[in-house]
Design an enzyme around this catalytic site. Sequence first.
Site, PDB file in Angstrom:
ATOM      1  N   LYS A   1     -33.647  17.378 -35.040  1.00 50.57           N
ATOM      2  CA  LYS A   1     -34.607  17.502 -33.968  1.00 50.57           C
ATOM      3  C   LYS A   1     -36.229  18.520 -34.825  1.00 50.57           C
ATOM      4  CE  LYS A   1     -35.983  20.125 -31.019  1.00 50.57           C
ATOM      5  NZ  LYS A   1     -37.261  20.962 -31.248  1.00 50.57           N
TER       6      LYS A   1
ATOM      7  N   GLY B   1     -36.235  29.369 -37.776  1.00 44.17           N
ATOM      8  CA  GLY B   1     -36.371  29.640 -36.971  1.00 44.17           C
ATOM      9  C   GLY B   1     -36.281  31.002 -35.955  1.00 44.17           C
ATOM     10  N   SER B   2     -36.360  31.563 -34.678  1.00 44.97           N
ATOM     11  CA  SER B   2     -36.589  32.373 -34.876  1.00 44.97           C
ATOM     12  C   SER B   2     -35.520  32.966 -34.531  1.00 44.97           C
ATOM     13  CB  SER B   2     -37.383  32.736 -32.878  1.00 44.97           C
ATOM     14  OG  SER B   2     -35.992  31.863 -32.316  1.00 44.97           O
ATOM     15  N   THR B   3     -34.552  34.414 -34.513  1.00 48.53           N
ATOM     16  CA  THR B   3     -33.704  35.281 -34.673  1.00 48.53           C
ATOM     17  C   THR B   3     -33.194  34.684 -32.792  1.00 48.53           C
ATOM     18  OG1 THR B   3     -34.330  36.926 -36.193  1.00 48.53           O
ATOM     19  CG2 THR B   3     -32.269  37.562 -34.418  1.00 48.53           C
TER      20      THR B   3
ATOM     21  N   GLY C   1     -31.247  31.321 -32.672  1.00 47.92           N
ATOM     22  CA  GLY C   1     -30.229  30.997 -33.465  1.00 47.92           C
ATOM     23  C   GLY C   1     -29.840  32.019 -32.849  1.00 47.92           C
TER      24      GLY C   1
ATOM     25  N   GLU D   1     -31.284  30.202 -41.133  1.00 47.41           N
ATOM     26  CA  GLU D   1     -32.881  31.104 -41.297  1.00 47.41           C
ATOM     27  C   GLU D   1     -33.452  31.369 -40.559  1.00 47.41           C
ATOM     28  OE1 GLU D   1     -36.311  31.867 -42.917  1.00 47.41           O
ATOM     29  OE2 GLU D   1     -36.277  29.441 -43.827  1.00 47.41           O
TER      30      GLU D   1
ATOM     31  N   CYS E   1     -41.381  32.178 -42.889  1.00 44.59           N
ATOM     32  CA  CYS E   1     -40.649  33.476 -42.620  1.00 44.59           C
ATOM     33  C   CYS E   1     -40.512  35.356 -43.290  1.00 44.59           C
ATOM     34  CB  CYS E   1     -39.641  33.021 -42.334  1.00 44.59           C
ATOM     35  SG  CYS E   1     -39.196  32.286 -43.597  1.00 44.59           S
TER      36      CYS E   1
ATOM     37  N   GLU F   1     -41.498  40.442 -36.229  1.00 41.25           N
ATOM     38  CA  GLU F   1     -42.218  39.250 -36.512  1.00 41.25           C
ATOM     39  C   GLU F   1     -42.656  38.883 -35.994  1.00 41.25           C
ATOM     40  OE1 GLU F   1     -40.508  35.855 -39.664  1.00 41.25           O
ATOM     41  OE2 GLU F   1     -39.369  35.886 -37.293  1.00 41.25           O
TER      42      GLU F   1
END
Length: 501
Positions: free
Chosen positions: A192, A245-247, A250, A268, A302, A399
């Site tokens: 995706k 991607g973003s925390t 995640g 990651e 990142c 971030e």
Amino acid sequence: MTGLNNGDAASVKKLPSVKFTKLFINGDFVDSVSGKTFESIDPRSGEVIARISEGDREDIDIAIKAARHAFDFGPWPRMSGAKRAKILTKWAELIDEHAEELATLDAIDAGKLYHMCKNVEVPATANTLRYYAGAADKIHGEVLKMSGDFHAYTLLEPVGVVGHITPWNFPNTMFYIKVAPSLAAGCTMVIKPAEQTPLSALYNAHLSKLAGIPDGVINVVTGFGPTAGAALSSHMDVDKVSFTGSTQTGREIMQAAAKSNLKQVSLELGGKSPLIIFDDADVEKAAELALIGILYNKGEVCVASSRVFVQEGIYDEFEKKLVEKAKAWVVGDPFDPKVQQGPQVDKEQFEKILSYIEHGKREGATLLTGGKTVGNKGYFIEPTIFSDIKEDMLIAQDEIFGPVLALKKFKTIDEAIKSANNTKYGLAAGIVTKNLDTANTVSRSIRAGTVWINCYFAFGDDVPFGGYKMSGFGKDHGLEALHKYLQVKSVVTPLYNSPWL
């Protein structure tokens, strides 16, 4: 910095016709079940490039069924490693042949520099395939010596059906970082891609077919995270999810995995990477590293060195040098070879970065340069540097994922280490010093998955990459990435009348 080079006829490349806009499932390009589409936007102008099929839960289910059938009954997991390697090598050759198309797609879809994509990033993806092709026939377990009358050994078996969810900042690169090791391991998969940048993933699906990847082994479902991504993460017949991607996303993927079938997860996630520059550093080199560390790929990286700590003995000279370089940085059309920074990926990211810049001003940081938009169309932002940073400021903690650098002075090595670790993230860090003892002490003290000494962005297929703390877990690159798509099976059989154990 120079003005926007967006209007010169020589710098603007005509949009290519986009060949692949549908979902790729079981070896064919197909419309979504709903028939819905979404727009892919050119960040240079805000104009529509193409309409892309919008996959949803039903499409994810169809794609997973194809991947499951290919894993349970198809040839790919049962093929010899040498034969898988041959197909992966063929695919790498196809990437080299189609480098211009792939580079163009990432440039128009993500605002990435065309010449960097064509000459660096796309060839690197071909080499990623070659690296894991070389590992495909070297997957083996161990023979174990047990204390009793038993013979034991381990098998390394592919984990099964993998869901890959890839980010928008390096669309082509991240596709292969995830797909190559999982293919070498013998897995089948559903990818995706980020809804902001779907074009190169669909083109890569086409190349996989040309290379000889069997139907159902690779499936690409374009769509949105809350629908297609959520369906993939929560599906009961997916054995593993790999996400970059973003925390926050995640977290949601981990929750979905736990609530469904306890599928394996590797993540990651975000970063707020420190670059620590000591008094003995070469100021010119250090300023260059700091600038590249935050402005490469317009700061949408990142591991961007978004926090730069400079020892007080060279701080003033460094600050002056860095600002000079930032003001000379060329922002403009990513197809212009003179340009060093293209547009941010989309309007949402553009506005988010500008919002953080305003936060920095309100919180009392000193704006040394930049902070404004460039041009009257598209999503271009000046290289931006703040000084007089306090560590609790948003621009020092969050971030931003854009060309915004926070600059801070320090006195002692202990102070630098404490500041570097004052973050919820732990993805990467950089050190600039000529002192080996300093380099050793700091590299072992920083809680981050990668530490670069007197360099930055030094990635390689053979170097494991991943985070500490809220930057996630699980490694991309290296043989560690291959092994995260394998599981260990222990086999034990009795020994009768053996002359030795």
